[in-house]
Design a protein around this motif. Structure first.
Motif, PDB file in Angstrom:
ATOM      1  N   CYS A 179      -0.115   1.555 -32.271  1.00 21.60           N
ATOM      2  CA  CYS A 179       0.739   2.141 -31.235  1.00 21.60           C
ATOM      3  C   CYS A 179       0.080   2.014 -29.866  1.00 21.60           C
ATOM      4  CB  CYS A 179       1.008   3.604 -31.575  1.00 21.60           C
ATOM      5  SG  CYS A 179       2.124   4.434 -30.423  1.00 21.60           S
ATOM      6  N   THR A 180      -1.229   2.273 -29.810  1.00 22.43           N
ATOM      7  CA  THR A 180      -1.958   2.165 -28.547  1.00 22.43           C
ATOM      8  C   THR A 180      -1.932   0.741 -28.015  1.00 22.43           C
ATOM      9  OG1 THR A 180      -3.447   3.970 -29.182  1.00 22.43           O
ATOM     10  CG2 THR A 180      -4.210   2.487 -27.440  1.00 22.43           C
ATOM     11  N   LYS A 181      -2.137  -0.217 -28.905  1.00 21.00           N
ATOM     12  CA  LYS A 181      -2.137  -1.617 -28.482  1.00 21.00           C
ATOM     13  C   LYS A 181      -0.757  -2.026 -27.957  1.00 21.00           C
ATOM     14  CE  LYS A 181      -1.476  -6.216 -29.471  1.00 21.00           C
ATOM     15  NZ  LYS A 181      -0.262  -6.938 -29.857  1.00 21.00           N
ATOM     16  N   ASN A 182       0.305  -1.660 -28.675  1.00 20.36           N
ATOM     17  CA  ASN A 182       1.648  -2.086 -28.281  1.00 20.36           C
ATOM     18  C   ASN A 182       2.040  -1.509 -26.921  1.00 20.36           C
ATOM     19  OD1 ASN A 182       1.964  -3.536 -30.653  1.00 20.36           O
ATOM     20  ND2 ASN A 182       2.879  -1.824 -31.755  1.00 20.36           N
ATOM     21  N   TRP A 183       1.806  -0.211 -26.735  1.00 21.55           N
ATOM     22  CA  TRP A 183       2.209   0.407 -25.473  1.00 21.55           C
ATOM     23  C   TRP A 183       1.305  -0.001 -24.324  1.00 21.55           C
ATOM     24  CZ3 TRP A 183       6.821   1.890 -24.668  1.00 21.55           C
ATOM     25  CH2 TRP A 183       7.597   2.420 -25.696  1.00 21.55           C
ATOM     26  N   THR A 184       0.033  -0.187 -24.601  1.00 21.41           N
ATOM     27  CA  THR A 184      -0.872  -0.658 -23.541  1.00 21.41           C
ATOM     28  C   THR A 184      -0.442  -2.038 -23.066  1.00 21.41           C
ATOM     29  OG1 THR A 184      -2.722   0.608 -24.460  1.00 21.41           O
ATOM     30  CG2 THR A 184      -3.269  -1.192 -22.967  1.00 21.41           C
ATOM     31  N   GLU A 185      -0.045  -2.886 -23.999  1.00 19.97           N
ATOM     32  CA  GLU A 185       0.400  -4.233 -23.633  1.00 19.97           C
ATOM     33  C   GLU A 185       1.668  -4.176 -22.778  1.00 19.97           C
ATOM     34  OE1 GLU A 185       0.057  -8.345 -26.049  1.00 19.97           O
ATOM     35  OE2 GLU A 185       1.337  -6.838 -26.962  1.00 19.97           O
ATOM     36  N   LYS A 186       2.613  -3.304 -23.157  1.00 20.62           N
ATOM     37  CA  LYS A 186       3.849  -3.182 -22.381  1.00 20.62           C
ATOM     38  C   LYS A 186       3.574  -2.633 -20.984  1.00 20.62           C
ATOM     39  CE  LYS A 186       6.952  -2.557 -26.336  1.00 20.62           C
ATOM     40  NZ  LYS A 186       7.891  -1.645 -27.017  1.00 20.62           N
ATOM     41  N   ILE A 187       2.732  -1.600 -20.909  1.00 20.68           N
ATOM     42  CA  ILE A 187       2.402  -1.017 -19.606  1.00 20.68           C
ATOM     43  C   ILE A 187       1.677  -2.033 -18.734  1.00 20.68           C
ATOM     44  CG2 ILE A 187       0.996   0.749 -18.463  1.00 20.68           C
ATOM     45  CD1 ILE A 187       1.585   2.575 -20.843  1.00 20.68           C
ATOM     46  N   TYR A 188       0.783  -2.786 -19.342  1.00 17.74           N
ATOM     47  CA  TYR A 188       0.033  -3.803 -18.589  1.00 17.74           C
ATOM     48  C   TYR A 188       0.978  -4.863 -18.027  1.00 17.74           C
ATOM     49  CZ  TYR A 188      -3.099  -7.732 -17.702  1.00 17.74           C
ATOM     50  OH  TYR A 188      -3.751  -8.775 -17.116  1.00 17.74           O
ATOM     51  N   PHE A 232      -6.906  -0.112 -12.502  1.00 16.79           N
ATOM     52  CA  PHE A 232      -5.934   0.121 -13.579  1.00 16.79           C
ATOM     53  C   PHE A 232      -5.705  -1.110 -14.457  1.00 16.79           C
ATOM     54  CE2 PHE A 232      -1.469   0.911 -15.073  1.00 16.79           C
ATOM     55  CZ  PHE A 232      -1.787   1.996 -15.872  1.00 16.79           C
ATOM     56  N   LEU A 233      -5.361  -2.239 -13.831  1.00 15.47           N
ATOM     57  CA  LEU A 233      -5.043  -3.425 -14.636  1.00 15.47           C
ATOM     58  C   LEU A 233      -6.256  -3.955 -15.392  1.00 15.47           C
ATOM     59  CD1 LEU A 233      -2.575  -5.718 -12.646  1.00 15.47           C
ATOM     60  CD2 LEU A 233      -2.182  -4.450 -14.747  1.00 15.47           C
ATOM     61  N   THR A 234      -7.406  -4.026 -14.725  1.00 13.32           N
ATOM     62  CA  THR A 234      -8.591  -4.595 -15.366  1.00 13.32           C
ATOM     63  C   THR A 234      -9.021  -3.810 -16.598  1.00 13.32           C
ATOM     64  OG1 THR A 234      -9.341  -5.536 -13.266  1.00 13.32           O
ATOM     65  CG2 THR A 234     -10.990  -5.259 -15.001  1.00 13.32           C
ATOM     66  N   PRO A 235      -9.088  -2.464 -16.575  1.00 14.89           N
ATOM     67  CA  PRO A 235      -9.436  -1.731 -17.812  1.00 14.89           C
ATOM     68  C   PRO A 235      -8.444  -1.964 -18.944  1.00 14.89           C
ATOM     69  CG  PRO A 235      -9.727  -0.317 -15.897  1.00 14.89           C
ATOM     70  CD  PRO A 235      -9.038  -1.555 -15.410  1.00 14.89           C
ATOM     71  N   LEU A 236      -7.151  -2.040 -18.627  1.00 15.98           N
ATOM     72  CA  LEU A 236      -6.164  -2.310 -19.684  1.00 15.98           C
ATOM     73  C   LEU A 236      -6.372  -3.698 -20.274  1.00 15.98           C
ATOM     74  CD1 LEU A 236      -2.845  -0.837 -18.212  1.00 15.98           C
ATOM     75  CD2 LEU A 236      -4.563   0.275 -19.623  1.00 15.98           C
ATOM     76  N   ARG A 237      -6.618  -4.685 -19.418  1.00 18.39           N
ATOM     77  CA  ARG A 237      -6.843  -6.038 -19.907  1.00 18.39           C
ATOM     78  C   ARG A 237      -8.130  -6.123 -20.713  1.00 18.39           C
ATOM     79  NH1 ARG A 237      -6.448  -8.655 -15.415  1.00 18.39           N
ATOM     80  NH2 ARG A 237      -8.658  -8.794 -14.943  1.00 18.39           N
TER      81      ARG A 237
END
Length: 383
Positions: free
Chosen positions: A48-57, A140-145
């Motif tokens: 769930c974390t991976k899927n939503w993090t990818e969408k938010i990113y 924000f973007l770099t930590p998600l990536r």
């Protein structure tokens, strides 16, 4: 070369064994080692974390850079490990165009002076946008990536290894079960080859020894597979539990992103207020409607009237019509902006009516001997 061939053959055999085990599990012909409920919850939470993090990113990328071609260009530069060239923002480009146009039209003309002033402001807005994009990318973007390309890839690798070890463990369990069945069958009925042999006892002993060795080997392989599976399960569990730390880190990054947005919009607001003041000081400048100005008293006063109406409508001369008056209940307190308006107190009842040529957002209100304009949005009309 000989070593590589053997290694390839061994790997192919292992892959085939896992494929058979996986197929039998899907068909319901083999048992499957189930993970505990806590482990399953950890994996579900990680997915769930991976899927939503990818969408938010992805959506944040679109927000910061709406141009898909520019995003593709930045992606290619990143993959080639090269620094992307500095790109001018739309606001800065608009500001340049306005100032170039002012030089062509004549900087001394009213239009030219206004273009210069607005162009300079647009340039400042574009520079503020550039700073906001840089800050948001870093905070924000770099930590998600980094999570998607680093931590998540490690978790996925360990989960695949755990799944392979589970298939190996279940295959060992199946071989042990078959070895036990073969030993039990040999103990119940002697072998036919032993019955026709010159020395049946020797053949029967040999078969028993073979079954015992097969059983011992199967038990040894099961213990080894169980140990490797348990060790890998512990490693994977620790990585999955680290998702909580990821949430904490992303929460901090989200706060930084919001702070960057707030600072950017505040800066833009200040620039626009300053631009309005500068335009008001220019000769032959158009006067803005106070009800539309950013520096207006507040949202309660927006759209409630126009200066023209206040100047042309003489409240003292307005008379209540013979028909068409209504009672209205006041919803909120209202302070009159000038002598043509009537101050209101919440929950009081007043008489209201309209007059020809009056703005639809206003009514004339009467309370005893007092009379004045009142905003419709502050009233509840009664039947």
């Amino acid at each position: 070369m000989d070593f590589n061939v053997k290694r390839l053959a061994c790997g192919a055999g292992l892959f085939f064994t896992r494929a058979v085990q996986f197929t039998e599990e899907k068909l319901g012909q083999a048992e499957k080692t189930e993970l505990d409920a806590h482990f399953e919850n950890l994996m579900s939470r990680a997915d769930c974390t991976k899927n939503w993090t990818e969408k938010i990113y992805r959506q944040t990328e679109v927000l910061l850079q709406p141009n898909p071609s520019a995003r593709i260009e930045e992606f290619l530069y990143e993959k080639l490990d090269r620094k992307a060239p500095s790109r001018i923002t739309n606001g800065e480009l608009l500001g340049q165009y306005m100032q170039d146009a002012a030089r062509e039209f004549g900087p001394g003309t009213p239009y030219g002076r206004t273009l210069t002033t607005v162009g300079e402001c647009e340039g400042r807005l574009g520079a503020a946008e550039r700073d906001f994009l840089l800050t948001s990318t870093i905070s924000f973007l770099t930590p998600l990536r980094n999570f998607l390309e680093g931590d998540w890839k490690t978790i996925s690798k360990e989960r695949r290894l755990l799944e392979n070890l589970r298939l190996d463990l279940d295959a060992c369990k199946t071989r042990l079960k078959k070895a036990k069945l073969a030993e039990a069958k040999a103990a119940v009925s002697p072998s036919s080859s032993a019955a026709h042999s010159h020395d049946p006892c020797d053949v029967e002993v040999l078969l028993v020894l073979v079954n015992i060795f097969s059983l011992f080997q199967a038990e040894h392989e099961l213990r080894v597979a169980q140990t490797e599976f348990d060790r890998q399960a512990e490693v994977t569990r620790l990585l999955l539990e680290g998702i909580s730390s990821t949430h904490v880190n992303h929460l901090r990054c989200l706060h930084e992103f919001v702070e960057a947005q707030a600072a950017f919009y505040k800066q833009c607001h200040l620039h626009m207020q300053e631009l309005q003041k500068e335009l008001g000081r220019l000769p032959n400048a158009f006067t803005l409607n106070p009800s539309q100005s950013v520096a207006a008293a507040g949202p309660a006063a927006e759209g409630l009237g126009s200066p023209v109406e206040k100047d042309t409508l003489q409240i003292e001369e307005v008379q209540a019509p013979a028909t068409g008056t209504r009672k209205a209940k006041v919803l909120y307190d209202y302070d009159a902006a000038d002598s043509s308006e009537l101050s209101l107190l919440a929950d009081e009842l007043i008489t209201v009516y309209t007059v020809p040529g009056m703005d639809s957002d206003w009514l004339v209100g009467e309370r005893g001997n007092q009379k004045g304009k009142v905003p419709v949005t502050y009233l509840e009309l009664l039947s």
